[in-house]
Enzyme design. Structure first.
Site, PDB file in Angstrom:
ATOM      1  N   TYR A 163     -15.023 -10.883   0.774  1.00 54.75           N
ATOM      2  CA  TYR A 163     -15.786  -9.703   0.344  1.00 54.75           C
ATOM      3  C   TYR A 163     -17.044 -10.126  -0.410  1.00 54.75           C
ATOM      4  O   TYR A 163     -18.121  -9.567  -0.218  1.00 54.75           O
ATOM      5  CB  TYR A 163     -14.920  -8.783  -0.529  1.00 54.75           C
ATOM      6  CG  TYR A 163     -13.834  -8.113   0.298  1.00 54.75           C
ATOM      7  CD1 TYR A 163     -14.126  -7.024   1.111  1.00 54.75           C
ATOM      8  CD2 TYR A 163     -12.536  -8.588   0.305  1.00 54.75           C
ATOM      9  CE1 TYR A 163     -13.153  -6.422   1.899  1.00 54.75           C
ATOM     10  CE2 TYR A 163     -11.549  -7.993   1.092  1.00 54.75           C
ATOM     11  CZ  TYR A 163     -11.867  -6.913   1.888  1.00 54.75           C
ATOM     12  OH  TYR A 163     -10.909  -6.335   2.671  1.00 54.75           O
ATOM     13  N   ARG A 216      -2.925   7.049  -0.248  1.00 54.50           N
ATOM     14  CA  ARG A 216      -3.071   7.343   1.166  1.00 54.50           C
ATOM     15  C   ARG A 216      -2.077   8.344   1.735  1.00 54.50           C
ATOM     16  O   ARG A 216      -2.387   9.507   1.890  1.00 54.50           O
ATOM     17  CB  ARG A 216      -2.997   6.030   1.962  1.00 54.50           C
ATOM     18  CG  ARG A 216      -3.844   4.939   1.319  1.00 54.50           C
ATOM     19  CD  ARG A 216      -4.566   4.178   2.316  1.00 54.50           C
ATOM     20  NE  ARG A 216      -3.925   2.880   2.522  1.00 54.50           N
ATOM     21  CZ  ARG A 216      -4.431   1.957   3.330  1.00 54.50           C
ATOM     22  NH1 ARG A 216      -5.520   2.194   3.997  1.00 54.50           N
ATOM     23  NH2 ARG A 216      -3.849   0.807   3.468  1.00 54.50           N
ATOM     24  N   ARG A 228       0.824  -1.216   0.000  1.00 49.12           N
ATOM     25  CA  ARG A 228       0.000   0.000   0.000  1.00 49.12           C
ATOM     26  C   ARG A 228       0.856   1.262   0.000  1.00 49.12           C
ATOM     27  O   ARG A 228       0.497   2.261   0.616  1.00 49.12           O
ATOM     28  CB  ARG A 228      -0.969   0.009   1.187  1.00 49.12           C
ATOM     29  CG  ARG A 228      -1.729  -1.289   1.398  1.00 49.12           C
ATOM     30  CD  ARG A 228      -2.679  -1.628   0.283  1.00 49.12           C
ATOM     31  NE  ARG A 228      -3.806  -0.734   0.198  1.00 49.12           N
ATOM     32  CZ  ARG A 228      -4.996  -0.957   0.776  1.00 49.12           C
ATOM     33  NH1 ARG A 228      -5.182  -2.037   1.471  1.00 49.12           N
ATOM     34  NH2 ARG A 228      -5.966  -0.111   0.617  1.00 49.12           N
ATOM     35  N   ASP A 244      -7.049  -2.373  -6.910  1.00 45.58           N
ATOM     36  CA  ASP A 244      -7.501  -2.955  -5.651  1.00 45.58           C
ATOM     37  C   ASP A 244      -7.712  -4.452  -5.868  1.00 45.58           C
ATOM     38  O   ASP A 244      -7.877  -4.888  -7.008  1.00 45.58           O
ATOM     39  CB  ASP A 244      -8.802  -2.292  -5.178  1.00 45.58           C
ATOM     40  CG  ASP A 244      -9.147  -2.716  -3.755  1.00 45.58           C
ATOM     41  OD1 ASP A 244      -8.364  -2.396  -2.838  1.00 45.58           O
ATOM     42  OD2 ASP A 244     -10.174  -3.390  -3.551  1.00 45.58           O
ATOM     43  N   ARG A 257      -6.529  12.210  -6.077  1.00 43.31           N
ATOM     44  CA  ARG A 257      -7.733  11.551  -5.545  1.00 43.31           C
ATOM     45  C   ARG A 257      -8.892  12.535  -5.338  1.00 43.31           C
ATOM     46  O   ARG A 257     -10.046  12.127  -5.290  1.00 43.31           O
ATOM     47  CB  ARG A 257      -7.313  10.882  -4.234  1.00 43.31           C
ATOM     48  CG  ARG A 257      -8.114   9.798  -3.634  1.00 43.31           C
ATOM     49  CD  ARG A 257      -8.532   8.681  -4.497  1.00 43.31           C
ATOM     50  NE  ARG A 257      -9.630   8.041  -3.794  1.00 43.31           N
ATOM     51  CZ  ARG A 257     -10.873   8.462  -3.828  1.00 43.31           C
ATOM     52  NH1 ARG A 257     -11.193   9.485  -4.574  1.00 43.31           N
ATOM     53  NH2 ARG A 257     -11.802   7.847  -3.135  1.00 43.31           N
TER      54      ARG A 257
END
Ligand code: 1CP
Length: 357
Positions: free
Chosen positions: A163, A43, A39, A88, A52
């Site tokens: 998920y 972020r 990651r 993702d 973003r």
């Protein structure tokens, strides 16, 4: 190594970072320990947050130039030894006919979670070019620009099922674990479809130019060894039979897997991921001395630098200067992490010298 991959032959000596990661993943000697962060894109980087503001994650993965830019941001800013494709684990879901959204501060949420065999049968076969064409184009752009190897990735079938069945983030995934036992035939057909889709997805990434692949089985540590052996491991073996033929180094990653490491290593993967709950030398012994990746606690990066430095040196000394260690966090970078601390950590790993036992 198959001829279509040839990662070591393609790298140039212009940048010393070029082949450290690939060499370590193959247990070959390296000048300094390679480091990258799960990651690492997104972020914590201000340049990512700027992008973003006007593009969502899904929009970024459908715009090859933007996706390439976001993938390369941490390579430029942090000096890491590998890039990881910006996407993702849920990105291939649309190609399976599953509608989902990625909610800010939540994560992936599935519109109609899978509850039965009939739901499993509605999944479409995965056609990479149709499903993720722009992402494959992004890989080509990244390869043309990146000074370091590009890692492609996918979620492992169990973690994807968490998920698809529970419908969104959870730490326990109760519905998935019930489904596995209450509807074993439907579970097996779901696993079969997800294995086939993942092999096709990762193969397409390698053909497009990914020089290594990592499979994220992030939530498998929630299972005991009996369930893993019975309901997951046969499918992971089949997955590794498929991607083992791609001719690039493969990494098998999970969190909270100290009790599963031996089985995970038996299932497959050139490199085995270690989180921070096991000492590196003990983890390495459990996986039969295979190359390992890890294993700093990501939460430490939010605290005093002295602790980050001492723990990093401890990990590197347990690796003992032997080939076959890729430094990383034990799980993804936490969103509040300061990018300057990541940069400092890269420098620390690159300048540390093992002094002998
Ligand atoms: O460096 C990178 O950030 C590369 C891109 C990347 C990767 C490798 C993203 C972008 N996601 C992932 C993998 C991923 N996604 C995993 C496996 C790694 C891990 O265990 O952390 C998992 C479990 C997910 C699922 C996911 N997607 C979550 C976790 C939810 C949960 O169950 O706790 C979240 C929050 C997302 C959304 C997401 N994915 C990526 C980003 C940058 C974001 C944030 C949302 C956004 O910006 O819209």
């Amino acid at each position: 190594m198959s001829s279509n991959a040839a990662p070591l032959a393609e790298v140039t000596a212009a940048d010393p970072r070029t082949d450290r990661y690939l060499r370590a993943a193959l247990s070959l000697p390296v000048d300094v320990t390679p480091v990258w962060f799960m990651r690492q894109a997104g972020r914590s980087l201000p340049e990512f947050r700027a992008i973003r503001e006007h593009a969502s994650l899904v929009e970024i993965t459908r715009d090859p130039a933007l996706c390439a830019e976001v993938t390369l941001q941490p390579v430029r800013r942090l000096g890491v030894d590998a890039a990881i494709l910006f996407a993702d684990i849920t990105t291939p879901f649309s190609g399976l006919g599953v509608d989902f959204e990625i909610r800010p501060s939540v994560g992936p949420v599935i519109e109609r979670p899978i509850a039965s065999q009939a739901d499993v049968e509605r999944l479409r076969p995965f056609e990479p070019r149709e499903a993720v064409g722009p992402l494959l184009e992004a890989i080509r752009l990244i390869r043309a620009e990146s000074p370091v190897p590009l890692i492609g990735f996918a979620g492992a079938p169990f973690t994807l099922a968490c998920y698809l069945i529970d419908g969104g983030p959870s730490r326990e995934f109760p519905k998935t674990r019930l489904f596995m036992h209450e509807q074993p035939a439907a579970w097996d057909s779901l696993m079969e479809r997800l294995v086939d889709a993942t092999v096709a997805y990762l193969s397409a990434q390698v053909v497009a130019g990914a020089q290594a692949v990592q499979v994220f089985d992030s939530w498998v540590g929630g299972l005991g060894p009996f369930d893993y052996r019975r309901s997951v491991m046969p499918w992971m073996r089949r997955l590794w039979e498929g991607i083992g033929r791609l001719g690039v180094p493969t990494t098998h990653f999970g969190v909270g897997t100290a009790g599963l490491l031996r089985l995970q290593a038996q299932a497959g993967g050139d490199v085995i991921g270690l989180d921070w709950r096991i000492a590196l030398d003990e983890g390495r012994a459990l996986v039969g001395d295979r190359p390992v990746q890890g294993n700093l606690d990501p939460a430490l990066l939010l605290g005093p630098w002295e602790v980050v430095e001492a723990t990093t040196r401890w990990i590197l000394n347990l690796a003992a200067g032997r080939p076959g260690h890729v430094f990383n966090l034990g799980h993804g970078v936490l969103p509040e992490t300061d990018a300057d601390v990541l940069r400092r950590l890269v420098d620390l790993v690159h300048t540390h010298r093992f002094k002998g036992a």
